[in-house]
Design a protein around this motif. Structure first.
Motif, PDB file in Angstrom:
ATOM      1  N   THR A 119       6.939   7.328 -13.788  1.00  0.00           N
ATOM      2  CA  THR A 119       6.826   7.117 -12.342  1.00  0.00           C
ATOM      3  C   THR A 119       7.073   5.660 -11.946  1.00  0.00           C
ATOM      4  N   LEU A 120       6.962   4.735 -12.900  1.00  0.00           N
ATOM      5  CA  LEU A 120       7.111   3.309 -12.589  1.00  0.00           C
ATOM      6  C   LEU A 120       8.412   2.955 -11.867  1.00  0.00           C
ATOM      7  N   PRO A 121       9.572   3.539 -12.242  1.00  0.00           N
ATOM      8  CA  PRO A 121      10.817   3.168 -11.527  1.00  0.00           C
ATOM      9  C   PRO A 121      10.787   3.463 -10.036  1.00  0.00           C
ATOM     10  N   TYR A 122       9.991   4.423  -9.586  1.00  0.00           N
ATOM     11  CA  TYR A 122       9.954   4.750  -8.156  1.00  0.00           C
ATOM     12  C   TYR A 122       9.610   3.531  -7.293  1.00  0.00           C
ATOM     13  N   PRO A 123       8.413   2.931  -7.473  1.00  0.00           N
ATOM     14  CA  PRO A 123       8.097   1.771  -6.620  1.00  0.00           C
ATOM     15  C   PRO A 123       8.956   0.549  -6.916  1.00  0.00           C
ATOM     16  N   PHE A 124       9.362   0.339  -8.183  1.00  0.00           N
ATOM     17  CA  PHE A 124      10.194  -0.822  -8.506  1.00  0.00           C
ATOM     18  C   PHE A 124      11.562  -0.727  -7.842  1.00  0.00           C
ATOM     19  N   LEU A 125      12.169   0.463  -7.870  1.00  0.00           N
ATOM     20  CA  LEU A 125      13.460   0.638  -7.199  1.00  0.00           C
ATOM     21  C   LEU A 125      13.309   0.536  -5.683  1.00  0.00           C
ATOM     22  N   ASN A 130      11.282   0.468  10.396  1.00  0.00           N
ATOM     23  CA  ASN A 130      10.120   0.570   9.509  1.00  0.00           C
ATOM     24  C   ASN A 130       9.289   1.802   9.828  1.00  0.00           C
ATOM     25  N   ILE A 131       9.897   2.735  10.557  1.00  0.00           N
ATOM     26  CA  ILE A 131       9.199   3.964  10.919  1.00  0.00           C
ATOM     27  C   ILE A 131       9.519   5.055   9.898  1.00  0.00           C
ATOM     28  N   ILE A 132       8.491   5.590   9.260  1.00  0.00           N
ATOM     29  CA  ILE A 132       8.641   6.679   8.292  1.00  0.00           C
ATOM     30  C   ILE A 132       8.254   7.983   8.979  1.00  0.00           C
ATOM     31  N   PRO A 133       9.197   8.894   9.187  1.00  0.00           N
ATOM     32  CA  PRO A 133       8.876  10.157   9.860  1.00  0.00           C
ATOM     33  C   PRO A 133       8.167  11.129   8.916  1.00  0.00           C
ATOM     34  N   HIS A 134       7.017  10.709   8.442  1.00  0.00           N
ATOM     35  CA  HIS A 134       6.267  11.497   7.463  1.00  0.00           C
ATOM     36  C   HIS A 134       4.792  11.160   7.594  1.00  0.00           C
ATOM     37  N   SER A 135       3.955  11.930   6.879  1.00  0.00           N
ATOM     38  CA  SER A 135       2.509  11.689   6.929  1.00  0.00           C
ATOM     39  C   SER A 135       2.017  10.874   5.744  1.00  0.00           C
ATOM     40  N   TYR A 136       2.889  10.626   4.765  1.00  0.00           N
ATOM     41  CA  TYR A 136       2.548   9.771   3.632  1.00  0.00           C
ATOM     42  C   TYR A 136       3.829   9.152   3.074  1.00  0.00           C
ATOM     43  N   CYS A 137       3.675   8.183   2.172  1.00  0.00           N
ATOM     44  CA  CYS A 137       4.829   7.454   1.631  1.00  0.00           C
ATOM     45  C   CYS A 137       5.403   8.176   0.414  1.00  0.00           C
ATOM     46  N   GLY A 138       6.183   9.179   0.651  1.00  0.00           N
ATOM     47  CA  GLY A 138       6.900   9.845  -0.434  1.00  0.00           C
ATOM     48  C   GLY A 138       8.158   9.054  -0.788  1.00  0.00           C
ATOM     49  N   ALA A 166       0.835  -1.212   0.000  1.00  0.00           N
ATOM     50  CA  ALA A 166       0.000   0.000   0.000  1.00  0.00           C
ATOM     51  C   ALA A 166       0.865   1.255   0.000  1.00  0.00           C
ATOM     52  N   CYS A 167       1.994   1.181   0.708  1.00  0.00           N
ATOM     53  CA  CYS A 167       2.917   2.317   0.758  1.00  0.00           C
ATOM     54  C   CYS A 167       3.490   2.602  -0.629  1.00  0.00           C
ATOM     55  N   LEU A 168       3.909   1.551  -1.337  1.00  0.00           N
ATOM     56  CA  LEU A 168       4.451   1.732  -2.680  1.00  0.00           C
ATOM     57  C   LEU A 168       3.373   2.196  -3.658  1.00  0.00           C
ATOM     58  N   THR A 169       2.145   1.706  -3.467  1.00  0.00           N
ATOM     59  CA  THR A 169       1.033   2.151  -4.320  1.00  0.00           C
ATOM     60  C   THR A 169       0.759   3.630  -4.107  1.00  0.00           C
ATOM     61  N   GLN A 170       0.749   4.051  -2.849  1.00  0.00           N
ATOM     62  CA  GLN A 170       0.541   5.467  -2.551  1.00  0.00           C
ATOM     63  C   GLN A 170       1.660   6.314  -3.145  1.00  0.00           C
ATOM     64  N   MET A 171       2.892   5.838  -3.029  1.00  0.00           N
ATOM     65  CA  MET A 171       4.034   6.536  -3.620  1.00  0.00           C
ATOM     66  C   MET A 171       3.829   6.733  -5.116  1.00  0.00           C
ATOM     67  N   TYR A 172       3.406   5.659  -5.789  1.00  0.00           N
ATOM     68  CA  TYR A 172       3.195   5.723  -7.245  1.00  0.00           C
ATOM     69  C   TYR A 172       2.115   6.741  -7.598  1.00  0.00           C
ATOM     70  N   PHE A 173       0.991   6.687  -6.899  1.00  0.00           N
ATOM     71  CA  PHE A 173      -0.113   7.601  -7.207  1.00  0.00           C
ATOM     72  C   PHE A 173       0.286   9.051  -6.971  1.00  0.00           C
ATOM     73  N   ILE A 174       0.983   9.318  -5.879  1.00  0.00           N
ATOM     74  CA  ILE A 174       1.370  10.694  -5.557  1.00  0.00           C
ATOM     75  C   ILE A 174       2.257  11.270  -6.656  1.00  0.00           C
ATOM     76  N   HIS A 175       3.310  10.537  -7.032  1.00  0.00           N
ATOM     77  CA  HIS A 175       4.259  11.074  -8.013  1.00  0.00           C
ATOM     78  C   HIS A 175       3.689  11.040  -9.427  1.00  0.00           C
ATOM     79  N   CYS A 176       2.884  10.026  -9.734  1.00  0.00           N
ATOM     80  CA  CYS A 176       2.283   9.931 -11.071  1.00  0.00           C
ATOM     81  C   CYS A 176       1.339  11.097 -11.329  1.00  0.00           C
ATOM     82  N   PHE A 177       0.439  11.360 -10.370  1.00  0.00           N
ATOM     83  CA  PHE A 177      -0.556  12.405 -10.594  1.00  0.00           C
ATOM     84  C   PHE A 177       0.015  13.810 -10.395  1.00  0.00           C
TER      85      PHE A 177
END
Length: 315
Positions: free
Chosen positions: A159-165, A175-183, A99-110
């Motif tokens: 945007t595809l290379p973002y989640p694949f990489l 596993n703690i991300i100091p952020h409010s979303y998966c950038g 879900a984190c990688l999916t959110q990353m993809y949507f954020i950067h893609c759009f």
């Protein structure tokens, strides 16, 4: 909670989003303007879509691109805000790795798609002002559809290379991300391997995509200004330039916060983490909120339709 910061895993099944680090006690108060901005953005963009669909006279290239922008803003804000609010309200911080990688993809893609739509709108303004008699023959419905498809494909592919990489790196620190979303930057900073490829691609993505889009917009407006200055009267120049003001405001609303947020995330080591995260979180809401307000106030056709709807309801 003690398991959240262990180092005995290679690829976590879940990440933990902290929201705004250091401001956890104020999350409820922070959520109020965030929620208000989200509601305003959703209502404003749906209003734009409703008005353009309802009024046949608005079925033209400029308003088709505006509808694309409205849909993009709805998807972009919805990909981040619901999870953000769940963190603020319910302390629901867990997000699965997928879900984190999916959110990353949507954020950067759009985000990229939004930039591409603004380039298409700049081209529309260029044709309308520099070649007004050929506007309807150049920007036909099929051409507008092809431009929209090209913008979507460019954004989706780049945007595809973002989640694949991000998926190929081991995460053995925390596993703690100091952020409010998966950038992108927030996630790869957790990798315990050399993630320079992701960082370099991120910089390439930022400067090639945004830089290329700004270049095309600049070329369009250079030609537009040349055409405007050739008009015979001051009133004609002001009236023609007035048709570009909404688009220029939309450009500023996207690129200035975007560049500031991106550069702060990468190079702003002296900027407090909570301020960086707060800026990045607010930035995701600024364009979706401002775009319907800008076009609602500045575009006469939309303003007239809104007045017509409200006066009809009153009668």
């Amino acid at each position: 909670m003690s398991d959240f910061n262990t180092t005995d895993f290679t690829n976590p099944s879940t990440f933990i989003l902290l929201g705004i680090p250091g401001l956890e006690a104020a999350h409820i108060w922070i959520s109020i303007p965030f929620c208000a901005m989200y509601v305003i953005g959703v209502l404003g963009n749906f209003t734009i879509l409703f008005i353009v669909k309802r009024e046949p006279s608005l079925h033209g290239p400029m308003f088709y691109f505006l509808c694309m922008l409205a849909i993009n803003d709805l998807v972009l804000s919805t990909s981040t805000l619901p999870k953000m609010l769940s963190i603020f309200w319910f302390n629901s911080r867990e997000i699965s790795f997928s879900a984190c990688l999916t959110q990353m993809y949507f954020i950067h893609c759009f985000s990229t798609m939004e930039s591409g739509i603004l380039v298409a709108m700049a081209f529309d303004r260029y044709v309308a002002i520099c070649h007004p008699l050929r506007h309807s023959t150049i920007l036909t419905n099929s051409v507008v559809a092809k431009i929209g498809l090209a913008v979507m494909l460019r954004s989706g592919i780049l945007t595809l290379p973002y989640p694949f990489l991000a998926r190929r790196w081991p995460y053995c620190r925390t596993n703690i991300i100091p952020h409010s979303y998966c950038g992108h930057i927030a996630v790869i900073n957790l990798a315990c391997a050399d993630s320079c490829i992701s960082s370099y691609y991120g910089l390439f993505y930022l400067f090639s995509v945004i830089g290329m889009d700004i270049f095309f917009i600049s070329v369009s407006y250079t030609q537009i200004l040349r055409a405007i200055f050739c008009l015979p009267t001051k009133d004609a120049r002001l009236k023609t330039f007035g048709t570009c003001v909404s688009h220029l405001c939309a450009i500023l609303a996207l690129y200035i916060p975007d560049l500031f947020s991106s550069l702060t995330q990468r190079f702003g080591r002296n900027v407090p983490v909570n301020l960086r995260v707060l800026i990045a979180s607010v930035y995701r809401l600024v364009p979706p909120v401002l775009h319907p307000i800008i076009y609602g106030v500045r575009t006469k056709q939309i303003r007239d339709m809104l007045l017509q709807i409200f006066t009809h309801k009153e009668t």
